[in-house]
Design a protein around this motif. Structure first.
Motif, PDB file in Angstrom:
ATOM      1  N   GLY A   1      10.575  21.260  -2.518  1.00 39.20           N
ATOM      2  CA  GLY A   1      10.844  20.349  -3.628  1.00 39.20           C
ATOM      3  C   GLY A   1      11.792  19.239  -3.208  1.00 39.20           C
ATOM      4  N   GLN A   2      12.783  19.589  -2.392  1.00 39.85           N
ATOM      5  CA  GLN A   2      13.708  18.581  -1.867  1.00 39.85           C
ATOM      6  C   GLN A   2      12.954  17.592  -0.978  1.00 39.85           C
ATOM      7  OE1 GLN A   2      16.778  18.164  -2.806  1.00 39.85           O
ATOM      8  NE2 GLN A   2      17.142  20.074  -3.871  1.00 39.85           N
ATOM      9  N   HIS A   3      12.013  18.105  -0.171  1.00 39.52           N
ATOM     10  CA  HIS A   3      11.191  17.212   0.666  1.00 39.52           C
ATOM     11  C   HIS A   3      10.458  16.204  -0.210  1.00 39.52           C
ATOM     12  CE1 HIS A   3      10.545  20.548   3.969  1.00 39.52           C
ATOM     13  NE2 HIS A   3      11.810  20.202   3.829  1.00 39.52           N
ATOM     14  N   ALA A   4       9.828  16.710  -1.268  1.00 39.42           N
ATOM     15  CA  ALA A   4       9.046  15.839  -2.163  1.00 39.42           C
ATOM     16  C   ALA A   4       9.937  14.801  -2.831  1.00 39.42           C
ATOM     17  CB  ALA A   4       8.317  16.680  -3.207  1.00 39.42           C
ATOM     18  N   LEU A   5      11.119  15.219  -3.274  1.00 39.62           N
ATOM     19  CA  LEU A   5      12.041  14.296  -3.921  1.00 39.62           C
ATOM     20  C   LEU A   5      12.497  13.209  -2.942  1.00 39.62           C
ATOM     21  CD1 LEU A   5      13.631  13.586  -6.486  1.00 39.62           C
ATOM     22  CD2 LEU A   5      15.415  15.174  -5.710  1.00 39.62           C
ATOM     23  N   PHE A   6      12.852  13.615  -1.723  1.00 34.49           N
ATOM     24  CA  PHE A   6      13.276  12.637  -0.721  1.00 34.49           C
ATOM     25  C   PHE A   6      12.124  11.695  -0.372  1.00 34.49           C
ATOM     26  CE2 PHE A   6      13.696  11.132   3.618  1.00 34.49           C
ATOM     27  CZ  PHE A   6      14.913  10.483   3.536  1.00 34.49           C
ATOM     28  N   TYR A   7      10.941  12.254  -0.166  1.00 29.59           N
ATOM     29  CA  TYR A   7       9.757  11.450   0.159  1.00 29.59           C
ATOM     30  C   TYR A   7       9.542  10.377  -0.901  1.00 29.59           C
ATOM     31  CZ  TYR A   7       4.816  10.477   1.233  1.00 29.59           C
ATOM     32  OH  TYR A   7       3.622   9.864   1.538  1.00 29.59           O
ATOM     33  N   SER A   8       9.617  10.772  -2.169  1.00 30.26           N
ATOM     34  CA  SER A   8       9.379   9.793  -3.242  1.00 30.26           C
ATOM     35  C   SER A   8      10.471   8.722  -3.263  1.00 30.26           C
ATOM     36  CB  SER A   8       9.261  10.480  -4.603  1.00 30.26           C
ATOM     37  OG  SER A   8      10.483  11.061  -4.990  1.00 30.26           O
ATOM     38  N   ARG A   9      11.708   9.110  -3.008  1.00 32.24           N
ATOM     39  CA  ARG A   9      12.785   8.114  -2.976  1.00 32.24           C
ATOM     40  C   ARG A   9      12.609   7.125  -1.835  1.00 32.24           C
ATOM     41  NH1 ARG A   9      18.393  11.093  -4.631  1.00 32.24           N
ATOM     42  NH2 ARG A   9      17.677  11.822  -6.657  1.00 32.24           N
ATOM     43  N   LEU A  10      12.228   7.648  -0.677  1.00 34.33           N
ATOM     44  CA  LEU A  10      12.033   6.761   0.464  1.00 34.33           C
ATOM     45  C   LEU A  10      10.831   5.847   0.235  1.00 34.33           C
ATOM     46  CD1 LEU A  10      13.046   5.899   3.217  1.00 34.33           C
ATOM     47  CD2 LEU A  10      11.740   7.770   4.236  1.00 34.33           C
ATOM     48  N   MET A  11       9.759   6.387  -0.322  1.00 32.67           N
ATOM     49  CA  MET A  11       8.583   5.558  -0.613  1.00 32.67           C
ATOM     50  C   MET A  11       8.948   4.444  -1.595  1.00 32.67           C
ATOM     51  SD  MET A  11       5.425   4.884  -0.072  1.00 32.67           S
ATOM     52  CE  MET A  11       4.188   6.090   0.272  1.00 32.67           C
ATOM     53  N   ASN A  12       9.770   4.764  -2.579  1.00 37.70           N
ATOM     54  CA  ASN A  12      10.143   3.776  -3.594  1.00 37.70           C
ATOM     55  C   ASN A  12      11.018   2.650  -3.054  1.00 37.70           C
ATOM     56  OD1 ASN A  12       8.676   4.960  -5.658  1.00 37.70           O
ATOM     57  ND2 ASN A  12      10.384   6.250  -6.308  1.00 37.70           N
ATOM     58  N   VAL A  13      11.789   2.887  -1.978  1.00 38.82           N
ATOM     59  CA  VAL A  13      12.630   1.811  -1.436  1.00 38.82           C
ATOM     60  C   VAL A  13      11.897   0.965  -0.401  1.00 38.82           C
ATOM     61  CG1 VAL A  13      14.803   3.022  -1.897  1.00 38.82           C
ATOM     62  CG2 VAL A  13      13.764   3.177   0.388  1.00 38.82           C
ATOM     63  N   LEU A  14      10.778   1.459   0.093  1.00 35.11           N
ATOM     64  CA  LEU A  14      10.011   0.676   1.061  1.00 35.11           C
ATOM     65  C   LEU A  14       9.312  -0.478   0.359  1.00 35.11           C
ATOM     66  CD1 LEU A  14       8.244   3.427   3.208  1.00 35.11           C
ATOM     67  CD2 LEU A  14      10.044   1.867   3.958  1.00 35.11           C
ATOM     68  N   PRO A  15       9.397  -1.673   0.914  1.00 38.87           N
ATOM     69  CA  PRO A  15       8.618  -2.773   0.340  1.00 38.87           C
ATOM     70  C   PRO A  15       7.131  -2.423   0.409  1.00 38.87           C
ATOM     71  CG  PRO A  15      10.197  -3.579   1.976  1.00 38.87           C
ATOM     72  CD  PRO A  15      10.203  -2.089   2.061  1.00 38.87           C
ATOM     73  N   GLU A  16       6.374  -2.844  -0.579  1.00 36.58           N
ATOM     74  CA  GLU A  16       4.957  -2.494  -0.651  1.00 36.58           C
ATOM     75  C   GLU A  16       4.200  -2.861   0.623  1.00 36.58           C
ATOM     76  OE1 GLU A  16       2.612  -2.988  -4.170  1.00 36.58           O
ATOM     77  OE2 GLU A  16       4.409  -2.965  -5.419  1.00 36.58           O
ATOM     78  N   HIS A  17       4.532  -3.994   1.239  1.00 35.56           N
ATOM     79  CA  HIS A  17       3.807  -4.405   2.437  1.00 35.56           C
ATOM     80  C   HIS A  17       4.110  -3.523   3.652  1.00 35.56           C
ATOM     81  CE1 HIS A  17       7.637  -6.466   3.264  1.00 35.56           C
ATOM     82  NE2 HIS A  17       7.249  -6.494   4.524  1.00 35.56           N
ATOM     83  N   GLN A  18       5.137  -2.653   3.574  1.00 38.55           N
ATOM     84  CA  GLN A  18       5.477  -1.761   4.683  1.00 38.55           C
ATOM     85  C   GLN A  18       5.042  -0.320   4.437  1.00 38.55           C
ATOM     86  OE1 GLN A  18       9.767  -2.508   5.148  1.00 38.55           O
ATOM     87  NE2 GLN A  18       9.271  -3.198   7.212  1.00 38.55           N
ATOM     88  N   ARG A  19       4.456  -0.020   3.314  1.00 40.19           N
ATOM     89  CA  ARG A  19       4.120   1.370   2.979  1.00 40.19           C
ATOM     90  C   ARG A  19       2.908   1.906   3.728  1.00 40.19           C
ATOM     91  NH1 ARG A  19       5.180   1.271  -3.544  1.00 40.19           N
ATOM     92  NH2 ARG A  19       7.411   0.816  -3.366  1.00 40.19           N
ATOM     93  N   TYR A  20       2.048   1.019   4.167  1.00 39.50           N
ATOM     94  CA  TYR A  20       0.807   1.451   4.819  1.00 39.50           C
ATOM     95  C   TYR A  20       0.595   0.665   6.097  1.00 39.50           C
ATOM     96  CZ  TYR A  20       0.084   3.643   0.344  1.00 39.50           C
ATOM     97  OH  TYR A  20       0.254   4.411  -0.781  1.00 39.50           O
ATOM     98  N   ILE A  21       0.004   1.332   7.074  1.00 39.00           N
ATOM     99  CA  ILE A  21      -0.359   0.714   8.336  1.00 39.00           C
ATOM    100  C   ILE A  21      -1.856   0.887   8.522  1.00 39.00           C
ATOM    101  CG2 ILE A  21       1.897   1.013   9.407  1.00 39.00           C
ATOM    102  CD1 ILE A  21       0.839   3.511  10.797  1.00 39.00           C
ATOM    103  N   SER A  22      -2.383   0.200   9.506  1.00 38.33           N
ATOM    104  CA  SER A  22      -3.806   0.305   9.806  1.00 38.33           C
ATOM    105  C   SER A  22      -3.986   1.104  11.089  1.00 38.33           C
ATOM    106  CB  SER A  22      -4.413  -1.084   9.958  1.00 38.33           C
ATOM    107  OG  SER A  22      -5.782  -0.985  10.258  1.00 38.33           O
TER     108      SER A  22
END
Length: 136
Positions: free
Chosen positions: A38-59
């Motif tokens: 659960g802590q992993h999921a919470l941290f993952y969501s926090r980190l995803m939320n601070v990443l700019p949208e253009h940096q969230r995905y790679i090709s």
């Protein structure tokens, strides 16, 4: 080793700030999640939320891949009997397939690996540090 780019320095700063904020919040509110997963999921969501949208995905090979991965396999067995997994992994962008020995999804190079050690022994922490510092 080449000097980090501005984008890499910004990403590293976002990761470090998110880790610090997460740890400080955990000390104040340790019961937000019952399990380490659960802590992993919470941290993952926090980190995803601070990443700019253009940096969230790679090709990678023409497919969109999330830069954040949970339980991502290590590139090798890191001197253990079998391959390990990182609690949270951040993939390198751009993915240079020439850097991978296999052109498959679970061997992409990492920008960072993050390990949690909730209610673990000092030996567990030392092993996590050993794995995180391993040359492979």
């Amino acid at each position: 080793m080449p000097e980090a780019s501005i984008e890499e320095k910004i990403l590293l700063d976002l990761i470090r700030t998110t880790i610090t904020d997460f740890c400080e919040d955990f000390v104040q509110n340790p019961y937000k999640c019952y399990t380490e997963h659960g802590q992993h999921a919470l941290f993952y969501s926090r980190l995803m939320n601070v990443l700019p949208e253009h940096q969230r995905y790679i090709s990678f090979e023409g497919k969109q891949v999330c830069i954040l991965q949970k339980e991502y396999p290590t590139a090798s067995n890191l001197e253990k009997s079998k391959r390990q997994h990182w609690d949270i992994a951040i993939l390198i962008e751009p993915v240079l397939t020439s850097l991978t020995t296999l052109h498959d999804y679970d061997h992409l190079p990492l920008f960072a690996g993050i390990e949690f050690g909730m209610n673990e022994t000092e030996e567990h922490l030392e092993e996590d540090i050993r794995r995180l510092c391993h040359k492979n």
